[in-house]
Design a protein around this motif. Structure first.
Motif, PDB file in Angstrom:
ATOM      1  N   ASN A 113       7.921  38.495  -2.159  1.00 30.75           N
ATOM      2  CA  ASN A 113       6.895  37.782  -2.719  1.00 30.75           C
ATOM      3  C   ASN A 113       7.481  37.309  -3.817  1.00 30.75           C
ATOM      4  OD1 ASN A 113       6.698  39.803  -4.664  1.00 30.75           O
ATOM      5  ND2 ASN A 113       4.716  40.609  -4.243  1.00 30.75           N
ATOM      6  N   GLU A 114       6.454  36.213  -4.654  1.00 28.36           N
ATOM      7  CA  GLU A 114       6.900  35.589  -5.842  1.00 28.36           C
ATOM      8  C   GLU A 114       7.624  36.429  -7.013  1.00 28.36           C
ATOM      9  OE1 GLU A 114       3.564  35.741  -4.894  1.00 28.36           O
ATOM     10  OE2 GLU A 114       3.931  34.478  -3.238  1.00 28.36           O
ATOM     11  N   ASP A 115       6.934  37.932  -6.887  1.00 27.54           N
ATOM     12  CA  ASP A 115       7.545  38.614  -7.914  1.00 27.54           C
ATOM     13  C   ASP A 115       8.855  39.460  -7.480  1.00 27.54           C
ATOM     14  OD1 ASP A 115       5.331  38.179  -9.678  1.00 27.54           O
ATOM     15  OD2 ASP A 115       4.179  39.672  -8.582  1.00 27.54           O
ATOM     16  N   GLY A 116       9.429  39.227  -6.430  1.00 26.71           N
ATOM     17  CA  GLY A 116      10.551  39.693  -5.884  1.00 26.71           C
ATOM     18  C   GLY A 116      10.207  41.154  -5.342  1.00 26.71           C
ATOM     19  N   LEU A 117       9.007  41.300  -5.091  1.00 23.42           N
ATOM     20  CA  LEU A 117       8.587  42.852  -4.380  1.00 23.42           C
ATOM     21  C   LEU A 117       8.583  42.540  -2.755  1.00 23.42           C
ATOM     22  CD1 LEU A 117       6.144  43.902  -6.687  1.00 23.42           C
ATOM     23  CD2 LEU A 117       8.328  44.740  -6.535  1.00 23.42           C
ATOM     24  N   VAL A 118       8.817  43.556  -2.060  1.00 29.25           N
ATOM     25  CA  VAL A 118       8.802  43.277  -0.502  1.00 29.25           C
ATOM     26  C   VAL A 118       7.427  43.357  -0.017  1.00 29.25           C
ATOM     27  CG1 VAL A 118       9.342  44.516   1.563  1.00 29.25           C
ATOM     28  CG2 VAL A 118      10.740  44.866  -0.145  1.00 29.25           C
ATOM     29  N   LYS A 119       7.024  42.049   0.600  1.00 26.63           N
ATOM     30  CA  LYS A 119       5.707  41.993   1.063  1.00 26.63           C
ATOM     31  C   LYS A 119       5.786  42.096   2.482  1.00 26.63           C
ATOM     32  CE  LYS A 119       5.931  36.936   1.835  1.00 26.63           C
ATOM     33  NZ  LYS A 119       5.431  35.763   1.569  1.00 26.63           N
ATOM     34  N   SER A 120       6.805  42.063   3.469  1.00 26.00           N
ATOM     35  CA  SER A 120       7.062  42.428   4.548  1.00 26.00           C
ATOM     36  C   SER A 120       8.287  42.865   5.084  1.00 26.00           C
ATOM     37  CB  SER A 120       6.370  41.263   5.591  1.00 26.00           C
ATOM     38  OG  SER A 120       6.522  41.429   6.714  1.00 26.00           O
ATOM     39  N   VAL A 121       8.122  43.962   5.923  1.00 29.38           N
ATOM     40  CA  VAL A 121       9.417  44.314   6.675  1.00 29.38           C
ATOM     41  C   VAL A 121       9.141  44.550   8.041  1.00 29.38           C
ATOM     42  CG1 VAL A 121      11.412  46.178   6.930  1.00 29.38           C
ATOM     43  CG2 VAL A 121      10.217  45.676   4.556  1.00 29.38           C
ATOM     44  N   ARG A 122      10.106  44.090   8.998  1.00 25.25           N
ATOM     45  CA  ARG A 122       9.713  44.109  10.500  1.00 25.25           C
ATOM     46  C   ARG A 122      11.143  44.670  10.924  1.00 25.25           C
ATOM     47  NH1 ARG A 122       8.964  40.077   7.922  1.00 25.25           N
ATOM     48  NH2 ARG A 122      10.095  38.713   9.251  1.00 25.25           N
ATOM     49  N   PHE A 123      11.244  45.953  11.209  1.00 25.35           N
ATOM     50  CA  PHE A 123      12.435  46.543  11.862  1.00 25.35           C
ATOM     51  C   PHE A 123      12.634  46.974  13.284  1.00 25.35           C
ATOM     52  CE2 PHE A 123      10.488  50.236   9.843  1.00 25.35           C
ATOM     53  CZ  PHE A 123      10.741  51.107  10.601  1.00 25.35           C
ATOM     54  N   TYR A 124      13.649  46.685  13.962  1.00 29.54           N
ATOM     55  CA  TYR A 124      13.673  47.017  15.454  1.00 29.54           C
ATOM     56  C   TYR A 124      14.808  47.647  15.685  1.00 29.54           C
ATOM     57  CZ  TYR A 124      10.179  43.181  15.125  1.00 29.54           C
ATOM     58  OH  TYR A 124       8.990  42.533  14.937  1.00 29.54           O
TER      59      TYR A 124
END
Length: 132
Positions: A113-124
């Motif tokens: 996100n704009e604050d540098g925090l993870v907003k989404s992770v998709r792992f396969y």
């Protein structure tokens, strides 16, 4: 974590160093340290499973998953993208509860996100060998 197999890294030095800290939190299986990198409304999706939404759900579900093995080590191969949106290609090395070791290819897409925090992770990845 292993970085000696890393061939391509398209992240800036500060973004790469931050990502290494994030991955180290994963490899240490420290759910508290890991969730410090996550936005409150973060969503994590594994393969075709329903997404984990929000820090609390992620803490509970990943924490339970991490109880199924002793150790995790990321072996980085390639990181493509920008400092805000990137994909990691890696081999994840697991040490199972019985001491057996398995290595599994994996890909993770990450958006900040704009604050540098993870907003989404998709792992396969196919974690079948972890549970065999």
């Amino acid at each position: 974590m292993k970085t000696d197999s890393l061939r391509i890294n398209q992240l800036s030095k500060p973004a790469y160093e931050r990502y290494l800290r994030y991955l180290q939190a994963l490899d240490s299986l420290d759910i508290e340290a890991y969730t410090k990198f996550l936005a409150d409304d973060c969503e994590v999706r594994s393969n075709n499973n329903f997404p984990m939404q929000g820090k609390e759900a992620i803490m509970q579900e990943l924490g339970a998953y991490w109880q199924s093995f002793k150790k995790l080590e990321h072996d980085l191969l390639n990181i493509y993208g920008t400092d805000q949106n990137y994909v990691l290609e890696a081999v994840n090395h697991y040490t199972l509860l019985d001491g057996k070791k398995v290595s599994i290819p994996a890909v993770a897409f990450t958006d900040l996100n704009e604050d540098g925090l993870v907003k989404s992770v998709r792992f396969y990845t196919d974690t079948t060998p972890v549970f065999a």
